[in-house]
Write a protein that holds these residues in place. Structure first.
Motif, PDB file in Angstrom:
ATOM      1  N   MET A   1      -3.271   1.423  -2.233  1.00  0.00           N
ATOM      2  CA  MET A   1      -3.752   1.774  -0.898  1.00  0.00           C
ATOM      3  C   MET A   1      -5.263   1.943  -0.909  1.00  0.00           C
ATOM      4  SD  MET A   1      -2.715   4.932   1.624  1.00  0.00           S
ATOM      5  CE  MET A   1      -1.125   4.194   2.027  1.00  0.00           C
ATOM      6  N   ARG A   2      -5.779   2.699  -1.884  1.00  0.00           N
ATOM      7  CA  ARG A   2      -7.233   2.894  -1.973  1.00  0.00           C
ATOM      8  C   ARG A   2      -7.950   1.557  -2.166  1.00  0.00           C
ATOM      9  NH1 ARG A   2      -5.399   7.296  -5.069  1.00  0.00           N
ATOM     10  NH2 ARG A   2      -5.725   6.156  -7.008  1.00  0.00           N
ATOM     11  N   ARG A   3      -7.362   0.731  -3.017  1.00  0.00           N
ATOM     12  CA  ARG A   3      -8.002  -0.554  -3.318  1.00  0.00           C
ATOM     13  C   ARG A   3      -8.004  -1.466  -2.094  1.00  0.00           C
ATOM     14  NH1 ARG A   3      -6.462  -4.457  -8.450  1.00  0.00           N
ATOM     15  NH2 ARG A   3      -7.741  -6.230  -7.858  1.00  0.00           N
TER      16      ARG A   3
ATOM     17  N   GLU B   1     -11.139  -3.020  -0.027  1.00  0.00           N
ATOM     18  CA  GLU B   1     -11.282  -4.459   0.128  1.00  0.00           C
ATOM     19  C   GLU B   1     -11.288  -4.861   1.596  1.00  0.00           C
ATOM     20  OE1 GLU B   1      -9.148  -5.758  -4.098  1.00  0.00           O
ATOM     21  OE2 GLU B   1      -8.007  -5.830  -2.219  1.00  0.00           O
ATOM     22  N   GLY B   2     -10.506  -4.150   2.424  1.00  0.00           N
ATOM     23  CA  GLY B   2     -10.495  -4.450   3.850  1.00  0.00           C
ATOM     24  C   GLY B   2     -11.844  -4.201   4.496  1.00  0.00           C
ATOM     25  N   VAL B   3     -12.463  -3.086   4.123  1.00  0.00           N
ATOM     26  CA  VAL B   3     -13.803  -2.794   4.651  1.00  0.00           C
ATOM     27  C   VAL B   3     -14.786  -3.882   4.222  1.00  0.00           C
ATOM     28  CG1 VAL B   3     -15.756  -1.194   4.478  1.00  0.00           C
ATOM     29  CG2 VAL B   3     -13.438  -0.307   4.783  1.00  0.00           C
ATOM     30  N   GLU B   4     -14.725  -4.285   2.952  1.00  0.00           N
ATOM     31  CA  GLU B   4     -15.625  -5.331   2.457  1.00  0.00           C
ATOM     32  C   GLU B   4     -15.364  -6.659   3.161  1.00  0.00           C
ATOM     33  OE1 GLU B   4     -14.907  -5.393  -1.713  1.00  0.00           O
ATOM     34  OE2 GLU B   4     -15.963  -3.511  -2.103  1.00  0.00           O
TER      35      GLU B   4
ATOM     36  N   MET C   1       0.826  -1.209   0.000  1.00  0.00           N
ATOM     37  CA  MET C   1       0.000   0.000   0.000  1.00  0.00           C
ATOM     38  C   MET C   1       0.858   1.257   0.000  1.00  0.00           C
ATOM     39  SD  MET C   1      -2.845  -1.392   2.730  1.00  0.00           S
ATOM     40  CE  MET C   1      -3.607   0.209   3.019  1.00  0.00           C
ATOM     41  N   ALA C   2       1.960   1.219   0.757  1.00  0.00           N
ATOM     42  CA  ALA C   2       2.818   2.403   0.851  1.00  0.00           C
ATOM     43  C   ALA C   2       3.475   2.737  -0.476  1.00  0.00           C
ATOM     44  CB  ALA C   2       3.881   2.176   1.927  1.00  0.00           C
TER      45      ALA C   2
END
Length: 475
Positions: free
Chosen positions: A453-455, A459-462, A446-447
């Motif tokens: 990072m956005r993706r 996906e983490g929220v989902e 992500m960094a």
């Protein structure tokens, strides 16, 4: 006839396309292309393909559009059949002159039962249905079309001889022009593929004999029939020009690496073109072939490991040794090839101990990402026959999904029940992803990329929402 091809509305986020090995809602919102419908649509110039769920198209809008058509062809599956039937009946109610029917593994293995479920279904088509559908659209008498079961004017169900398997796969037109014409490719997400991606088949069939696998046992067969290298490369060239936003091409063949010389030949052509690509593979590809593919644009392999227990692999006739899979995984890590590993819990012989073996095996070989599914006995498979004979199958869960479109655990054993299999999926995910090295790798990825990072945040929220819904379902 004017032909409409439809992947009908279903549960929100339901991945029902033919590329989806398990038709269900995913942990992360994902959609495969409706490739088989697109293939049939490509055979009929002037046709229209609607893939409802990814595009957010409601049934009312489809019903209004269906009044313009003479023929409607819907892809269906065991999990989606009930909702697909609602869609077909609505189309017929709005346009009584419409000839409407189903394609897909569900109806290929049970044509009589499928037709008997509703008088609105005019036909169902079996294997290799593209040219079967074309002959319907040409207005031929249904009684003279091979590969078809249908309802005659008296309402009697008739079965014609099966269609001969297609040997010259280059006879099939490209599917990507249908994608470009009728679909928005940005609507298709797969967590481990670059976005936007495009997937299609370069061949049909798989020589492996896995007892659980749907496609080879129902519609694909156990011979790998392939398109020529030139034909495949010509489609890639067309698609790259027509859809320049494509970041990655995925070959959705059951096992693209079954024919290694051909896989290497395609890879070399893709390398000359500067294409980034991925494919399905078995965990037996030798290092030298992996290197040829890596050196020519291969980014990722989707690998069905299924289990870390050698006994379970024997039980399902996987034809794979755990030590070979370890060696393969090491080669992929050394060569920098990412792997998305898929695993299945609840297969015949599963115990608490074998689940533990599989989780430990997955953390040891450490694929870049993984997917954990529950064993799903689809009708037409050896697993379904075994489950029915042995009393493992819960009839209440025969549709394989719950009321939200999420996978159920339809199999249980005297020593391992539904709930334990269901709960083990979440345990598997948590123990794999919530390790310090894996978290560090994800954060590092992500960094390095704001887009990633956005993706990953989305996906983490989902993913956490999905786990919460599973917990609520379990209780």
């Amino acid at each position: 006839m004017r032909a409409l091809f439809l992947q009908a509305p279903a549960y929100d986020g339901f991945d029902g396309g033919a590329g989806a090995r398990y038709q269900a809602r995913r942990e992360i919102r994902s959609f495969w292309y409706p490739t088989w419908l697109a293939q049939a649509a490509a055979v009929l110039p002037g046709s229209k393909l609607i893939d409802a769920v990814p595009h957010g198209i409601e049934l009312d809008a489809i019903v209004r559009e269906a009044r313009q058509y003479d023929l409607a062809v819907l892809h269906t599956s065991t999990p989606s059949f009930r909702s697909d039937l609602i869609a077909l009946e609505a189309l017929k109610a709005a346009n009584p002159a419409l000839i409407a029917g189903f394609v897909g593994a569900k109806v290929a293995v049970d044509p009589a039962g499928s037709l008997g479920s509703s008088p609105s279904i005019d036909f169902v088509a079996g294997n290799e249905f593209e040219f079967t559908i074309r002959e319907i659209a040409e207005g031929r008498e249904l009684s003279r079309i091979v590969g078809l079961s249908y309802r005659d004017r008296d309402g009697t169900i008739r079965h014609n001889p099966p269609r001969q398997v297609l040997e010259d796969m280059d006879q099939l037109p490209f599917v990507t022009p249908v994608y470009q014409r009728d679909l928005t490719i940005e609507k298709y997400f797969i967590g481990y593929l670059q976005h936007p991606y495009v997937s299609f088949y370069t061949g049909r069939g798989c020589k492996s004999r896995c007892t659980f696998c749907l496609w080879p046992q129902t519609v694909g067969g156990h011979r790998y029939r392939t398109r020529s290298v030139t034909n495949v490369i010509d489609e890639i060239a067309w698609a790259r020009h027509a859809m320049p936003q494509t970041k990655e091409f995925f070959f959705d063949d059951d096992t693209f690496t079954d024919d290694r010389p051909r896989a290497e030949a395609i890879a070399r052509e893709l390398g000359r073109m500067g294409i980034t690509w991925s494919c399905n593979a078995k965990a037996n590809v030798p290092r030298e072939t992996l290197k040829v593919m890596r050196d020519n644009g291969l980014r990722l392999l989707l690998v069905g490991y299924e289990s870390g227990s050698q006994q379970i692999l024997h039980n399902i006739r996987k034809g794979m040794r755990v030590d070979m899979a370890r060696t393969f995984a090491r080669h992929c890590h050394d060569l920098g090839i990412k792997v998305h590993g898929t695993f299945i819990l609840g297969l015949p012989g599963e115990t608490r101990q074998t689940i533990e073996e599989t989780i430990r095996f997955a953390t040891e070989i450490n694929p870049h990402t993984l997917q954990v599914s529950i064993a799903a006995p689809y009708p037409g498979t050896e697993l379904y026959r075994q489950a029915a004979e042995q009393g493992w199958l819960d009839a209440d869960n025969a549709e394989l999904i719950d009321h939200n479109g999420v996978q159920l655990a339809p199999l249980s054993y005297p020593h391992l029940g539904h709930k334990e299999i269901f709960d083990s999926v979440e345990d598997f995910y948590r123990r794999f992803y919530f390790r310090a090295p894996k978290i560090a790798a994800i954060v590092g990825e992500m960094a390095r990329s704001p887009q990633m990072m956005r993706r990953r945040l989305r996906e983490g929220v989902e993913f956490f929402r999905f786990l919460r819904e599973r917990q609520q379902e379990a209780h």
